[in-house]
Design a protein around this motif. Structure first.
Motif, short mmCIF file in Angstrom:
data_model
loop_
_atom_site.label_atom_id
_atom_site.label_comp_id
_atom_site.label_asym_id
_atom_site.label_seq_id
_atom_site.Cartn_x
_atom_site.Cartn_y
_atom_site.Cartn_z
N MET A 1 0.86 -1.18 0.00
CA MET A 1 0.00 0.00 0.00
C MET A 1 0.90 1.24 0.00
O MET A 1 1.83 1.33 0.78
CB MET A 1 -0.89 -0.02 1.24
N ASN A 2 0.62 2.19 -0.88
CA ASN A 2 1.44 3.39 -0.93
C ASN A 2 0.97 4.43 0.09
O ASN A 2 -0.07 4.26 0.73
CB ASN A 2 1.49 3.96 -2.35
N GLU A 3 1.76 5.48 0.23
CA GLU A 3 1.44 6.49 1.26
C GLU A 3 0.11 7.18 1.00
O GLU A 3 -0.62 7.50 1.95
CB GLU A 3 2.56 7.52 1.34
N LEU A 4 -0.23 7.41 -0.25
CA LEU A 4 -1.51 8.04 -0.55
C LEU A 4 -2.65 7.11 -0.13
O LEU A 4 -3.64 7.55 0.46
CB LEU A 4 -1.62 8.39 -2.03
N ALA A 5 -2.53 5.82 -0.41
CA ALA A 5 -3.56 4.86 -0.02
C ALA A 5 -3.70 4.81 1.50
O ALA A 5 -4.82 4.75 2.03
CB ALA A 5 -3.23 3.48 -0.58
N ASP A 7 -3.06 7.23 3.59
CA ASP A 7 -3.71 8.46 4.01
C ASP A 7 -5.21 8.41 3.72
O ASP A 7 -6.02 8.82 4.55
CB ASP A 7 -3.08 9.67 3.31
N ARG A 8 -5.59 7.90 2.58
CA ARG A 8 -7.00 7.79 2.21
C ARG A 8 -7.71 6.84 3.18
O ARG A 8 -8.84 7.10 3.59
CB ARG A 8 -7.20 7.27 0.79
N ALA A 9 -7.08 5.74 3.54
CA ALA A 9 -7.69 4.78 4.48
C ALA A 9 -7.85 5.41 5.86
O ALA A 9 -8.86 5.19 6.53
CB ALA A 9 -6.84 3.52 4.56
N LYS A 10 -6.85 6.18 6.26
CA LYS A 10 -6.89 6.81 7.58
C LYS A 10 -8.01 7.85 7.67
O LYS A 10 -8.73 7.89 8.66
CB LYS A 10 -5.53 7.47 7.87
N THR A 11 -8.18 8.64 6.64
CA THR A 11 -9.20 9.70 6.68
C THR A 11 -10.59 9.20 6.29
O THR A 11 -11.57 9.86 6.57
CB THR A 11 -8.82 10.88 5.76
N GLN A 12 -10.63 8.07 5.61
CA GLN A 12 -11.89 7.48 5.13
C GLN A 12 -12.66 8.41 4.20
O GLN A 12 -13.87 8.32 4.08
CB GLN A 12 -12.75 7.02 6.29
N GLN A 15 -12.70 8.56 -2.79
CA GLN A 15 -11.84 8.98 -3.89
C GLN A 15 -12.43 10.18 -4.61
O GLN A 15 -11.70 11.09 -5.01
CB GLN A 15 -11.65 7.83 -4.87
N ALA A 16 -13.73 10.20 -4.76
CA ALA A 16 -14.39 11.32 -5.44
C ALA A 16 -14.20 12.62 -4.67
O ALA A 16 -13.88 13.65 -5.26
CB ALA A 16 -15.87 11.01 -5.63
N ALA A 17 -14.38 12.58 -3.36
CA ALA A 17 -14.22 13.79 -2.54
C ALA A 17 -12.78 14.26 -2.56
O ALA A 17 -12.51 15.47 -2.66
CB ALA A 17 -14.68 13.52 -1.11
N PHE A 18 -11.84 13.33 -2.47
CA PHE A 18 -10.43 13.70 -2.52
C PHE A 18 -10.09 14.29 -3.89
O PHE A 18 -9.39 15.30 -3.99
CB PHE A 18 -9.54 12.50 -2.22
N GLY A 19 -10.62 13.69 -4.94
CA GLY A 19 -10.39 14.19 -6.29
C GLY A 19 -10.88 15.62 -6.46
O GLY A 19 -10.20 16.45 -7.06
N VAL A 20 -12.03 15.92 -5.89
CA VAL A 20 -12.55 17.29 -5.95
C VAL A 20 -11.59 18.25 -5.26
O VAL A 20 -11.30 19.33 -5.77
CB VAL A 20 -13.97 17.37 -5.31
N LEU A 33 -3.71 5.62 -6.77
CA LEU A 33 -3.73 4.66 -5.67
C LEU A 33 -3.24 3.28 -6.10
O LEU A 33 -2.57 2.59 -5.34
CB LEU A 33 -5.14 4.55 -5.08
N SER A 34 -3.55 2.90 -7.32
CA SER A 34 -3.13 1.58 -7.82
C SER A 34 -1.70 1.57 -8.31
O SER A 34 -1.13 0.50 -8.55
CB SER A 34 -4.06 1.13 -8.94
N GLY A 35 -1.12 2.75 -8.49
CA GLY A 35 0.23 2.85 -9.01
C GLY A 35 0.30 2.84 -10.52
O GLY A 35 1.38 2.81 -11.11
N ALA A 36 -0.85 2.88 -11.19
CA ALA A 36 -0.89 2.87 -12.64
C ALA A 36 -0.39 4.18 -13.24
O ALA A 36 0.12 4.20 -14.36
CB ALA A 36 -2.31 2.59 -13.13
#
Length: 69
Positions: A1-5, A7-12, A15-20, A33-36
């Motif tokens: 799991m990368n650092e962004l993932a 952080d997203r898991a911690k804040t819950q 993805q849409a809200a973070f993207g905004v 998040l997938s590393g793609a």
């Protein structure tokens, strides 16, 4: 799991809200998040601001590989 993932898991936050908050679609966040994909420089700094520095922009820099001797 990368650092962004992490952080997203911690804040819950979704993805849409973070993207905004960083100015991209949830599909782009999913690719990060997938590393793609790696974020562009402006997005990397937007991520850093959105995560209060928990995910630094320097995280996304390409690292040089060491050559075998």
């Amino acid at each position: 799991m990368n650092e962004l993932a992490r952080d997203r898991a911690k804040t819950q936050e979704t993805q849409a809200a973070f993207g905004v908050r960083v100015g991209v679609t949830d599909a782009i966040v999913c690719m990060w998040l997938s590393g793609a994909r790696r974020p562009h420089l402006t997005s990397a700094f937007a991520i850093q601001r959105a995560t209060d520095g928990e995910v630094p922009a320097t995280l996304w820099l390409k690292r040089k590989r060491k050559r075998a001797a």
